[in-house]
Motif scaffolding. Structure first.
Motif, mmCIF file in Angstrom:
data_model
loop_
_atom_site.group_PDB
_atom_site.id
_atom_site.type_symbol
_atom_site.label_atom_id
_atom_site.label_comp_id
_atom_site.label_asym_id
_atom_site.label_seq_id
_atom_site.Cartn_x
_atom_site.Cartn_y
_atom_site.Cartn_z
ATOM 1 N N ALA A 101 0.849 -1.196 0.000
ATOM 2 C CA ALA A 101 0.000 0.000 0.000
ATOM 3 C C ALA A 101 0.878 1.237 0.000
ATOM 4 O O ALA A 101 1.808 1.341 0.804
ATOM 5 C CB ALA A 101 -0.917 0.009 1.218
ATOM 6 N N GLY A 102 0.604 2.135 -0.903
ATOM 7 C CA GLY A 102 1.332 3.392 -0.924
ATOM 8 C C GLY A 102 2.825 3.251 -1.110
ATOM 9 O O GLY A 102 3.591 4.029 -0.548
ATOM 10 N N GLY A 103 3.252 2.264 -1.872
ATOM 11 C CA GLY A 103 4.679 2.081 -2.123
ATOM 12 C C GLY A 103 5.436 1.363 -1.023
ATOM 13 O O GLY A 103 6.651 1.230 -1.090
#
Length: 83
Positions: A59-61
């Motif tokens: 999630a989110g990198g």
């Protein structure tokens, strides 16, 4: 002699899902799973005892690794495909 073996697989959720201990549901998608097993060699056969099941959540990198109960993961997968 004892050792460890790790097997990898993936699971696919079609709908948001939640496992025990999760604060919020996770989005649908494909998730990597690793199972660590301890190898116990005996005179007649070798057995494997599961010591950890890990779910990787991207999630989110970032990637978060969460230890999960395999029975809880299986139940969530069964709920996901139920009508």
């Amino acid at each position: 002699m004892t050792g460890m073996r790790t097997t990898g697989s993936s699971v696919t959720f079609r709908s948001p899902f939640r496992l025990k201990g999760f604060k919020a549901p996770e989005p649908p998608g494909v998730y990597a799973v690793e199972t660590d097993e301890e190898v116990i060699e005996g005179n007649d056969r070798t057995t494997y005892v599961r010591v950890a099941t890990l779910l990787y959540i991207e999630a989110g990198g970032t990637i978060r690794t969460v230890t999960v109960d395999p029975a809880d993961l299986q139940a969530a997968l069964e709920r996901d495909v139920a009508p």
